[in-house]
Design a protein around this motif. Structure first.
Motif, PDB file in Angstrom:
ATOM      1  N   LYS A 245       0.856  -1.295   0.058  1.00  0.00           N
ATOM      2  CA  LYS A 245       0.109   0.083  -0.028  1.00  0.00           C
ATOM      3  C   LYS A 245       0.930   1.420  -0.086  1.00  0.00           C
ATOM      4  CE  LYS A 245      -3.799   2.273   2.677  1.00  0.00           C
ATOM      5  NZ  LYS A 245      -4.481   2.084   4.003  1.00  0.00           N
ATOM      6  N   ALA A 246       2.142   1.248   0.790  1.00  0.00           N
ATOM      7  CA  ALA A 246       2.840   2.288   0.785  1.00  0.00           C
ATOM      8  C   ALA A 246       3.306   2.718  -0.638  1.00  0.00           C
ATOM      9  CB  ALA A 246       3.999   2.074   1.902  1.00  0.00           C
ATOM     10  N   MET A 247       3.787   1.631  -1.325  1.00  0.00           N
ATOM     11  CA  MET A 247       4.532   1.787  -2.589  1.00  0.00           C
ATOM     12  C   MET A 247       3.566   2.220  -3.502  1.00  0.00           C
ATOM     13  SD  MET A 247       7.530   1.388  -2.182  1.00  0.00           S
ATOM     14  CE  MET A 247       8.112   1.558  -4.092  1.00  0.00           C
ATOM     15  N   GLN A 248       2.167   2.016  -3.533  1.00  0.00           N
ATOM     16  CA  GLN A 248       1.264   2.267  -4.189  1.00  0.00           C
ATOM     17  C   GLN A 248       0.707   3.780  -4.083  1.00  0.00           C
ATOM     18  OE1 GLN A 248      -2.096  -0.315  -3.525  1.00  0.00           O
ATOM     19  NE2 GLN A 248      -0.845  -2.101  -4.621  1.00  0.00           N
ATOM     20  N   ILE A 249       0.754   4.391  -2.871  1.00  0.00           N
ATOM     21  CA  ILE A 249       0.812   5.630  -2.505  1.00  0.00           C
ATOM     22  C   ILE A 249       1.675   6.483  -3.158  1.00  0.00           C
ATOM     23  CG2 ILE A 249       0.531   7.100  -0.546  1.00  0.00           C
ATOM     24  CD1 ILE A 249      -1.038   5.077   1.081  1.00  0.00           C
ATOM     25  N   TYR A 250       2.865   5.997  -3.011  1.00  0.00           N
ATOM     26  CA  TYR A 250       4.126   6.869  -3.435  1.00  0.00           C
ATOM     27  C   TYR A 250       4.209   6.847  -4.933  1.00  0.00           C
ATOM     28  CZ  TYR A 250       8.894   7.944  -4.868  1.00  0.00           C
ATOM     29  OH  TYR A 250      10.036   8.473  -5.314  1.00  0.00           O
ATOM     30  N   GLN A 251       3.560   5.788  -5.548  1.00  0.00           N
ATOM     31  CA  GLN A 251       3.808   5.740  -6.939  1.00  0.00           C
ATOM     32  C   GLN A 251       2.415   6.850  -7.607  1.00  0.00           C
ATOM     33  OE1 GLN A 251       3.605   1.719  -7.943  1.00  0.00           O
ATOM     34  NE2 GLN A 251       5.695   1.256  -7.385  1.00  0.00           N
ATOM     35  N   ASN A 252       1.497   6.758  -6.559  1.00  0.00           N
ATOM     36  CA  ASN A 252       0.263   7.862  -7.003  1.00  0.00           C
ATOM     37  C   ASN A 252      -0.149   8.756  -6.213  1.00  0.00           C
ATOM     38  OD1 ASN A 252      -0.749   5.442  -9.220  1.00  0.00           O
ATOM     39  ND2 ASN A 252      -0.885   4.416  -7.406  1.00  0.00           N
TER      40      ASN A 252
END
Length: 387
Positions: A245-252
């Protein structure tokens, strides 16, 4: 995969290593995972350590032939089973062996940070029901009756074992209870309530805790060195220990900020409507424009917006009930929440219920434009209630 590369607490690694050193490793273990954690990586690291030719006290060597094979998930005594279904290449009678290379490529490409939704996307199985099926269980039983290739442990990792087909599960009971010598079964799931009690009773529970904010922050900085400290800290706080979830937030990140702004606009407008302010202050037309943009982005984004609203309401509940240490928000979100400090707890509870209803109807393919508009007026109604 070595222990040093697994993103779990050092205490848990020490616990598993201690069991190995003291020769009390259970032949069947249930890894109770949390969303976004490194459970599969931990299982492989334990397997690699047990098969390593030159292990240290704390880790496998990483360079012996066995470790090299594990790095490619190709060790002959490592048997991986996972939910599967028919695909474009496997037209009938699917099983984990037929899709093994697809799964290994998926795991390695994602550096062991895997979840079921991503695997469904890989399989193009959104409308199917992948399972660990009877054919998989027959393979496990047959394989366990044979000697190991390398003369050591035979290791069976069952990922997302909550998807073990109900007709297949009973076939494994005897093997789990009385496996051949030097067999290790590692069952992994985030949903223990969906697993037969007869399966769980034959395993030793290993709880894998969520990552702390500090652990997740360090992991983000290691994965993305260019990420600034403030962004990494904010993302770690709102990701609830979920690395994926953290990486998805960062990427978006830009998209996430837009969604938070949309929440602010909706809540501010609903508050103004509840307080019967002039139409210009309510700015209802702008709120409808935002809803229109969310509707265009598809059902997953629509659910993401309502889920964000739920998260903000939960944090508002913590803030307004005198539990500020439990508030998990970014600086931007804290500024928004401060605008609603006077909302009473009864109203927040009712708004949460309305959001859950909206999520249900979106999931049932309802008309999202109508659902979001109805949610807006329900929130305004909750906000208009007296203390």
């Amino acid at each position: 995969m070595q222990f040093k590369d697994v993103l779990v607490s050092a205490k848990l690694k020490e616990q598993l290593l201690s069991q190995v050193h003291e020769h009390r490793i259970s032949h069947a273990q249930f890894f109770l995972a949390q969303p976004g954690n490194h459970a599969f990586a931990l299982a492989v690291a334990l397997a690699q350590y047990l098969c390593c030719e030159h292990p240290s006290d704390t880790d496998s060597c990483g360079i012996c032939p066995s470790c090299v094979q594990f790095s490619k998930l190709s060790h002959p005594d490592l048997h991986i089973y996972f939910p599967n279904c028919t695909t474009k290449t496997v037209k009938k009678d699917p099983d984990s062996i037929l899709l093994a290379q697809t799964f290994k490529d998926f795991v390695l490409r994602n550096n062991y940070h895997i979840d079921m939704q991503d695997w469904l996307d890989e399989l193009d199985g959104e409308n199917k029901q992948p399972s660990i099926n009877i054919r998989d269980c027959s393979h496990i039983i047959n394989q366990n009756s044979m000697r190991s290739f390398m003369g050591g442990f035979k290791i069976y990792i069952l990922w997302s074992v909550d998807r073990l087909h109900h007709a297949a599960a009973p076939k494994l009971l005897k093997t789990l209870e009385e496996p051949e010598s030097q067999s290790l079964f590692i069952l992994i799931s985030e949903k223990p309530d969906q697993i037969l009690s007869t399966i769980l009773s034959r395993t030793q529970l290993v709880k894998i805790p969520r990552l702390t904010d500090d652990e997740l922050y360090e992991a983000l900085k290691a994965a993305e060195p260019d990420m600034d400290d403030r962004t990494a800290r904010d993302i770690a706080v709102i990701s609830e220990g979920d690395y994926n979830k953290a990486m998805q937030i960062y990427q978006n990140n830009a998209e996430q900020r837009d969604m938070i702004d949309a929440f602010d606009t909706m809540m501010t407008s609903a508050m103004s409507f509840a307080q019967q302010r002039p139409p210009a202050e309510i700015n209802y037309a702008h709120t409808q424009e935002i809803f229109g943009e969310i509707v265009k982005q598809g059902r997953e984004k629509q659910k993401a917006f309502v889920n964000l609203t739920l998260r903000m309401l939960r944090n508002l509940l913590m803030q307004n009930s005198g539990s500020p240490t439990l508030v998990k928000v970014t600086d931007q979100e804290m500024g928004i929440l401060s605008s609603f400090r006077n909302v009473n707890l009864k109203s927040i509870t009712k708004m949460t219920e309305e959001c859950n209803k909206a999520l249900y109807h979106i999931g049932r393919n309802g008309n999202t434009a109508i659902i979001l508009t109805d949610l807006y007026f329900k929130l305004a109604e909750c906000l208009s209630e007296k203390r």
